[in-house]
Scaffold this active site. Structure first.
Site, PDB file in Angstrom:
ATOM      1  N   GLU A  59      10.578 -10.486 -19.100  1.00  0.00           N
ATOM      2  CA  GLU A  59      10.049  -9.657 -20.189  1.00  0.00           C
ATOM      3  C   GLU A  59      11.126  -9.397 -21.236  1.00  0.00           C
ATOM      4  O   GLU A  59      12.300  -9.194 -20.900  1.00  0.00           O
ATOM      5  CB  GLU A  59       9.559  -8.321 -19.613  1.00  0.00           C
ATOM      6  CG  GLU A  59       8.385  -8.480 -18.660  1.00  0.00           C
ATOM      7  CD  GLU A  59       7.964  -7.150 -18.047  1.00  0.00           C
ATOM      8  OE1 GLU A  59       8.458  -6.101 -18.485  1.00  0.00           O
ATOM      9  OE2 GLU A  59       7.149  -7.155 -17.128  1.00  0.00           O
ATOM     10  N   HIS A  79       3.240  -4.888 -20.331  1.00  0.00           N
ATOM     11  CA  HIS A  79       3.825  -3.914 -19.405  1.00  0.00           C
ATOM     12  C   HIS A  79       3.469  -2.492 -19.834  1.00  0.00           C
ATOM     13  O   HIS A  79       4.336  -1.673 -20.167  1.00  0.00           O
ATOM     14  CB  HIS A  79       5.344  -4.083 -19.313  1.00  0.00           C
ATOM     15  CG  HIS A  79       5.908  -3.492 -18.051  1.00  0.00           C
ATOM     16  ND1 HIS A  79       7.081  -3.952 -17.472  1.00  0.00           N
ATOM     17  CD2 HIS A  79       5.480  -2.488 -17.251  1.00  0.00           C
ATOM     18  CE1 HIS A  79       7.343  -3.247 -16.374  1.00  0.00           C
ATOM     19  NE2 HIS A  79       6.375  -2.353 -16.231  1.00  0.00           N
ATOM     20  N   LEU A 106       0.850  -1.200   0.000  1.00  0.00           N
ATOM     21  CA  LEU A 106       0.000   0.000   0.000  1.00  0.00           C
ATOM     22  C   LEU A 106       0.879   1.242   0.000  1.00  0.00           C
ATOM     23  O   LEU A 106       1.053   1.905   1.018  1.00  0.00           O
ATOM     24  CB  LEU A 106      -0.938   0.010   1.212  1.00  0.00           C
ATOM     25  CG  LEU A 106      -2.021   1.090   1.167  1.00  0.00           C
ATOM     26  CD1 LEU A 106      -3.081   0.741   0.131  1.00  0.00           C
ATOM     27  CD2 LEU A 106      -2.672   1.274   2.541  1.00  0.00           C
ATOM     28  N   GLY A 107       1.436   1.529  -1.172  1.00  0.00           N
ATOM     29  CA  GLY A 107       2.153   2.777  -1.379  1.00  0.00           C
ATOM     30  C   GLY A 107       1.287   3.726  -2.178  1.00  0.00           C
ATOM     31  O   GLY A 107       0.056   3.679  -2.110  1.00  0.00           O
ATOM     32  N   ARG A 108       1.915   4.587  -2.956  1.00  0.00           N
ATOM     33  CA  ARG A 108       1.156   5.581  -3.723  1.00  0.00           C
ATOM     34  C   ARG A 108       0.189   4.924  -4.700  1.00  0.00           C
ATOM     35  O   ARG A 108      -0.978   5.313  -4.804  1.00  0.00           O
ATOM     36  CB  ARG A 108       2.124   6.486  -4.489  1.00  0.00           C
ATOM     37  CG  ARG A 108       3.043   7.342  -3.619  1.00  0.00           C
ATOM     38  CD  ARG A 108       3.942   8.169  -4.514  1.00  0.00           C
ATOM     39  NE  ARG A 108       4.824   9.054  -3.793  1.00  0.00           N
ATOM     40  CZ  ARG A 108       6.096   8.762  -3.492  1.00  0.00           C
ATOM     41  NH1 ARG A 108       6.590   7.589  -3.845  1.00  0.00           N
ATOM     42  NH2 ARG A 108       6.842   9.634  -2.843  1.00  0.00           N
ATOM     43  N   ILE A 109       0.681   3.915  -5.436  1.00  0.00           N
ATOM     44  CA  ILE A 109      -0.174   3.257  -6.430  1.00  0.00           C
ATOM     45  C   ILE A 109      -1.233   2.416  -5.739  1.00  0.00           C
ATOM     46  O   ILE A 109      -2.407   2.417  -6.133  1.00  0.00           O
ATOM     47  CB  ILE A 109       0.673   2.413  -7.397  1.00  0.00           C
ATOM     48  CG1 ILE A 109       1.585   3.337  -8.232  1.00  0.00           C
ATOM     49  CG2 ILE A 109      -0.221   1.587  -8.313  1.00  0.00           C
ATOM     50  CD1 ILE A 109       2.590   2.595  -9.085  1.00  0.00           C
ATOM     51  N   ARG A 116       5.932  -5.943 -10.346  1.00  0.00           N
ATOM     52  CA  ARG A 116       7.073  -6.474 -11.077  1.00  0.00           C
ATOM     53  C   ARG A 116       6.878  -7.973 -11.252  1.00  0.00           C
ATOM     54  O   ARG A 116       6.362  -8.658 -10.371  1.00  0.00           O
ATOM     55  CB  ARG A 116       8.389  -6.200 -10.333  1.00  0.00           C
ATOM     56  CG  ARG A 116       8.849  -4.755 -10.415  1.00  0.00           C
ATOM     57  CD  ARG A 116       9.325  -4.420 -11.824  1.00  0.00           C
ATOM     58  NE  ARG A 116       9.785  -3.048 -11.958  1.00  0.00           N
ATOM     59  CZ  ARG A 116       9.043  -2.033 -12.341  1.00  0.00           C
ATOM     60  NH1 ARG A 116       7.755  -2.237 -12.615  1.00  0.00           N
ATOM     61  NH2 ARG A 116       9.547  -0.820 -12.465  1.00  0.00           N
TER      62      ARG A 116
END
Length: 313
Positions: A262, A280, A153-156, A233
């Site tokens: 990737e 991505h 639970l960070g900014r995104i 990621r």
């Protein structure tokens, strides 16, 4: 007056490359026939580097850049950088936080809806001509009112949670430590969060600390009605375990914007109908990519002018 010299590790957009070249004397490392040989000969002249969360830089490259002082990176990921080495040498690193939060959160919601409501699968059903058959398209799962578990639970993650409120979704999250002042319930046990959640959304950083954090045990806890959404990621998920879980219907489905190797996506994933696969593109809107490019340039200008970055890691 001569322009400051900048080493650019990998190619970004044509517009960004042009704007960078207008202000600086740019050496494009990807254009060199033998990049390390070029750095052995020219590396000491570079104080500033521009790279991205895709290209990063290596310890071998840094060893040939004795005067490097600052790296301005395009994107929020920092796992492709040898952070301990940067700290030991006093090299500062900037990323492009905040400007991409909305686009990545939008995409996470889109993957939730797509995977649960089987939108991509339904599109293939119509295009194949199967709609005219008597079998019809199978039922899907509802999104509104379902339980949302956020890993990181960070900014995104907070932007995802905000959007989920419009779908009346109760939210819990898993971080190493509780977020002070957060209105959402902290769940210190990842397995407990997976058992509770209908959707498990990954918005955590990559790197050693989160490598294969999502393994077969977590997927089993998520269960046959649960969906895994990864906009973080590829390294966060044990891809082999995920493939097995999807094949055996251990989980209901998945929506993936990132992968372990990737741009290589395993054939086994591409053959499955219960997973949505994207290349991505979390931040890939015209507006957001331009804001990210602008912030890279602003960081570089600020460091050259003041010795300080605007958005240091």
């Amino acid at each position: 007056m001569s322009k400051p010299k900048v080493l650019q590790i990998g190619q970004l957009s044509e517009r960004f490359n042009r704007e960078l070249a207008e202000e600086y004397e740019v050496s494009a490392l990807w254009q060199q026939a033998e990049p390390l040989a070029f750095l052995r000969e020219q590396g000491e002249q570079f104080i500033y580097m521009v790279s991205s969360a895709r290209f990063g830089c290596t310890a071998d490259q840094l060893a040939l850049l004795p005067n490097l002082r600052a790296i301005c990176s395009f994107g929020v990921g920092y796992d492709p950088y040898p952070l301990e080495l940067l700290r030991d040498r006093g090299i500062v690193l900037s990323t492009t936080p905040d400007v991409l939060n909305d686009c990545v959160a939008d995409l996470a919601m889109g993957l939730m809806i797509d995977s649960a409501r089987r939108l991509s699968e339904a599109d293939r059903f119509v295009r194949s001509g199967a709609w005219s058959s008597t079998t019809g398209f199978p039922l899907a799962r509802r999104v509104s009112g379902k339980r949302l578990g956020i890993v990181g639970l960070g900014r995104i993650g907070e932007a995802v949670a905000m959007r989920a409120s419009g779908f009346s979704m109760p939210v819990r999250y898993h971080n190493r430590r509780a977020v002070e002042g957060s209105p959402y319930q902290h769940e210190p046990d990842l397995l407990a969060l997976a058992r509770w959640a209908d959707f498990l959304v990954l918005t955590c950083p990559g790197g050693k600390a989160t490598h294969h954090l999502i393994n077969d045990e977590v997927l089993e806890a998520l269960g046959p009605d649960g969906f895994l959404i990864n906009v973080a990621r590829g390294s966060v998920v044990d891809e082999a375990a995920l493939i097995a879980a999807l094949q055996q219907k251990v989980i209901g489905g998945a929506g993936l914007d990132v992968f372990e190797r990737e741009p290589l996506v395993p054939t086994a994933l591409r053959e499955l109908d219960n997973v949505v696969l994207l290349p991505h593109v979390g931040s890939a809107s015209v507006e957001t990519r331009q804001q990210m490019a602008d912030l890279v340039l602003d960081n570089l200008r600020a460091y050259i002018a003041t010795g300080k970055l605007l958005t240091p890691l």
